[in-house]
Design a protein around this motif. Sequence first.
Motif, mmCIF file in Angstrom:
data_model
loop_
_atom_site.group_PDB
_atom_site.id
_atom_site.type_symbol
_atom_site.label_atom_id
_atom_site.label_comp_id
_atom_site.label_asym_id
_atom_site.label_seq_id
_atom_site.Cartn_x
_atom_site.Cartn_y
_atom_site.Cartn_z
ATOM 1 N N GLU A 155 9.315 4.444 -14.554
ATOM 2 C CA GLU A 155 8.441 4.311 -13.380
ATOM 3 C C GLU A 155 8.973 3.286 -12.381
ATOM 4 N N VAL A 156 8.600 3.536 -11.106
ATOM 5 C CA VAL A 156 8.911 2.577 -10.058
ATOM 6 C C VAL A 156 7.606 2.076 -9.445
ATOM 7 N N HIS A 157 7.394 0.762 -9.557
ATOM 8 C CA HIS A 157 6.177 0.181 -8.999
ATOM 9 C C HIS A 157 6.533 -0.737 -7.841
ATOM 10 N N ALA A 158 5.750 -0.684 -6.785
ATOM 11 C CA ALA A 158 5.942 -1.626 -5.684
ATOM 12 C C ALA A 158 4.761 -2.581 -5.656
ATOM 13 N N ILE A 159 5.060 -3.846 -5.416
ATOM 14 C CA ILE A 159 3.996 -4.839 -5.267
ATOM 15 C C ILE A 159 4.094 -5.400 -3.864
ATOM 16 N N THR A 160 3.021 -5.308 -3.135
ATOM 17 C CA THR A 160 3.040 -5.825 -1.779
ATOM 18 C C THR A 160 1.777 -6.636 -1.534
ATOM 19 N N GLY A 161 1.766 -7.339 -0.460
ATOM 20 C CA GLY A 161 0.605 -8.171 -0.183
ATOM 21 C C GLY A 161 0.987 -9.262 0.781
ATOM 22 N N PRO A 162 -0.004 -9.965 1.310
ATOM 23 C CA PRO A 162 0.292 -10.998 2.299
ATOM 24 C C PRO A 162 1.068 -12.171 1.690
ATOM 25 N N ASN A 163 1.620 -13.012 2.567
ATOM 26 C CA ASN A 163 2.333 -14.214 2.111
ATOM 27 C C ASN A 163 1.439 -15.066 1.231
ATOM 28 N N GLY A 164 2.025 -15.628 0.181
ATOM 29 C CA GLY A 164 1.267 -16.553 -0.662
ATOM 30 C C GLY A 164 0.322 -15.866 -1.621
ATOM 31 N N ASP A 215 6.432 5.210 -7.482
ATOM 32 C CA ASP A 215 5.371 5.995 -8.125
ATOM 33 C C ASP A 215 4.016 5.350 -7.880
ATOM 34 N N TYR A 216 4.027 4.023 -7.869
ATOM 35 C CA TYR A 216 2.768 3.304 -7.661
ATOM 36 C C TYR A 216 2.972 2.177 -6.650
ATOM 37 N N VAL A 217 1.927 1.891 -5.884
ATOM 38 C CA VAL A 217 1.943 0.738 -4.997
ATOM 39 C C VAL A 217 0.724 -0.122 -5.342
ATOM 40 N N HIS A 218 0.960 -1.437 -5.511
ATOM 41 C CA HIS A 218 -0.149 -2.343 -5.818
ATOM 42 C C HIS A 218 -0.271 -3.366 -4.702
ATOM 43 N N ILE A 219 -1.495 -3.623 -4.295
ATOM 44 C CA ILE A 219 -1.711 -4.648 -3.285
ATOM 45 C C ILE A 219 -2.207 -5.917 -3.968
ATOM 46 N N PHE A 220 -1.504 -6.993 -3.654
ATOM 47 C CA PHE A 220 -1.746 -8.289 -4.270
ATOM 48 C C PHE A 220 -2.543 -9.159 -3.333
ATOM 49 N N GLN A 221 -3.503 -9.863 -3.867
ATOM 50 C CA GLN A 221 -4.179 -10.885 -3.090
ATOM 51 C C GLN A 221 -4.736 -11.920 -4.068
ATOM 52 N N ASN A 222 -4.526 -13.208 -3.737
ATOM 53 C CA ASN A 222 -5.007 -14.295 -4.587
ATOM 54 C C ASN A 222 -4.619 -14.119 -6.056
ATOM 55 N N GLY A 223 -3.388 -13.695 -6.275
ATOM 56 C CA GLY A 223 -2.883 -13.616 -7.643
ATOM 57 C C GLY A 223 -3.461 -12.491 -8.465
ATOM 58 N N GLN A 224 -4.012 -11.505 -7.781
ATOM 59 C CA GLN A 224 -4.594 -10.366 -8.498
ATOM 60 C C GLN A 224 -4.230 -9.073 -7.786
#
Lengths: 242, 480
Positions: A28-37, A214-223
């Motif tokens: 699988e290919v996962h992407a993790i994205t989200g704002p700075n910090g 395959d998947y994209v995850h949005i990160f915020q506040n360490g979650q």
Amino acid sequence: MIEIKNLNVSVEENKILNNLSLTVKTGEVHAITGPNGSGKSTIAHTLAGNPNYIVESGSVNFNNKNLLEMEPTERSLEGLFLAFQYPIEIPGVSNASYLRQILNSHRKHQGLEPIDAAEFLKLLKEKSALLKMPMEMHSRFVNSGFSGGEKKKNEVLQMDLLNPKLIIMDETDSGLDVDALKLTADVVNQMRSEKRSLIIVTHYLRLLEYIKPDYVHIFQNGQIIESGDHTLASRIDKEGYE
Amino acid sequence: MSKVSKDNFKQESYKYGFVTDIESETIPRGLNEDIIKIISAKKNEPEWMLEWRMKAFQRLKSMKVPEWAKVKFKKIDLQSLYYYSAPKGHEDRPKSLDEVDPKLIETYNKLGIPLTEQKMLAGVAVDAVFDSVSVATTFKGKLNEMGIIFCPISEAIQNHPELVKKYLGSVIPITDHFYATLNSAVFTDGSFVYIPKGIKCPMELSTYFRINASETGQFERTLIIADEDSYVSYLEGCTAPMRDENQLHAANVELIALDNAEIKYSTVQNWYPGDEDGKGGIYNFVTKRGLCKGKNSKISWTQIETGSAITWKYPSCILRGDNSIGEFYSVAITNNYQQADTGTKMIHLGKNTKSKIISKGISAGHSTNTYRGLVSFHPKAENATNFTQCDSLLVGDNCKANTIPYTENSSNSSSINHEATTSKISEEQLFYCLQRGLNEEEAQSLIVNGFCKEVLQKLPMEFAVEAQKLVSISLEGSIG
């Protein structure tokens, strides 16, 4: 491949990852994205075993081993590769001899003989050509005086040479121009296989247009606050994180 | 970073610590006129040589032991030492290798210095000095054909007295300082090199010094003369057995370069450094000085100092000839409780003289590593220039690095350019290498070798690889 459960991580006593859970299956290919910090790079460095990232609680299973008990060297030799956002310079050491040494370290772990000079040169030429890296770069010192783009290409080259099982790319696309971005995506796509997993940490979303995760995850506040397929990336691109 | 316990590394790092079990001829302990007469007689020296020694000894009586260096040690009792020790049967120099005791040949094989014809290092002529005598010199005949003299200094005193009389003590006078004067009084063996006019020496000349006997000081004397338009590259290596006692090694090395001549002098110093608690090891108190006597001459010192409990030396250049060049490239590594106070002196006397100093100090464990250097421009040194770069690298939190540069400038048109840095091996660099599959020792070795690169690449090729390994081995066990 890797199963992260309820992971809490702090850096210099600041809590960065907050009960994070994520499972990436083989292939699988996962992407993790989200704002700075938001903690994107923290997950990358924690998995690689950077000693500045303190795991408070949680577990990480990597190919049926307890990753958190493994030394950084062992994690690497067992197939975990982290492409650094800010690759480190090693003055006085030629890139070629460095690359050969890390490759031989992996070969030794796999019970193989060290690669001989001629064979290595051939391999290096072949891999460098894919990234349009001139061979002259390899007689320079590791990452010293390399441009931002050259450093990133050098990370991708190492990734390609070491043939890892799990690749974590930490903002590899930042600092790359469009052409270099395409070359990088080509190498990644070529490396994509059902035996290998990728975690792509990115702030920009353009790389994801070339490498459809395959998947994209949005990160915020360490979650992770939202997960989806690659269409999620296009939506964020248009609408932002909010 | 996880801590690697020191116990994980056995102190196997010093692989030259063995003792050769060989019967030796020694003379009574102590330092007095009789002892000097015995040494001189053992070497069958002419009267003038004995007189020269005696003058030095008289001088020594009024001299004080220097105490200004940043090194600490118990007073050395010169009366308790042996000043001469030679393997039995080698007092009269063996005529050929067949006469050399096989135990000695084996010793040098173990040290990686094969002396037998079929195994000799191609392109390297070796003079092997064991305690107080030279036991073998290779390729002598071949060099003789070109008029090059490469022999033990005791032999040169017999066979080339005119050269020895003219140059011995001409760079390091018998009045110089305590340890140098001590050497002048009691020196036993060492190498002599003379390169005739217009000759480029076709091979590396090297001397391998081995201390074997206990409670014995080694006082070697080396004299190298490069006549007009000649070139020579010379290398010395040194090892000693592991012993709890401290042994004194006080050598004098004099180099003379005439018009347009060049001498390249390299040292790989790996005397026993003592154990991890600082017990035992060699006191390496050495005086090395080169005179660029002729115009356009050049003397270049390269030193890799990894051994010895205490290293105290300043290989220097006196730049007398106009347009002459002096260079000093140094790597000094200290680990455990080792101490080093080393550097150079560049004395600019002639016009347009140039000097360059590159010093890399690496300290680990509880060691102390000091760079001390002097750059001096005399009034006639018009347009003289110096470039100095001193870099220190610290491994761990318990070691010390000092940089003490002195300058004296009485010339208006000269320039000095000094750069100094002190850094720690960065955790980022280590982590980067670990992430690529190197272990901590390998990562450290890679980074340190990179730090020393500029100096290591000045070594003759035959020794560069060996020196790189030595750099890594010297730091073994220092992480944690």
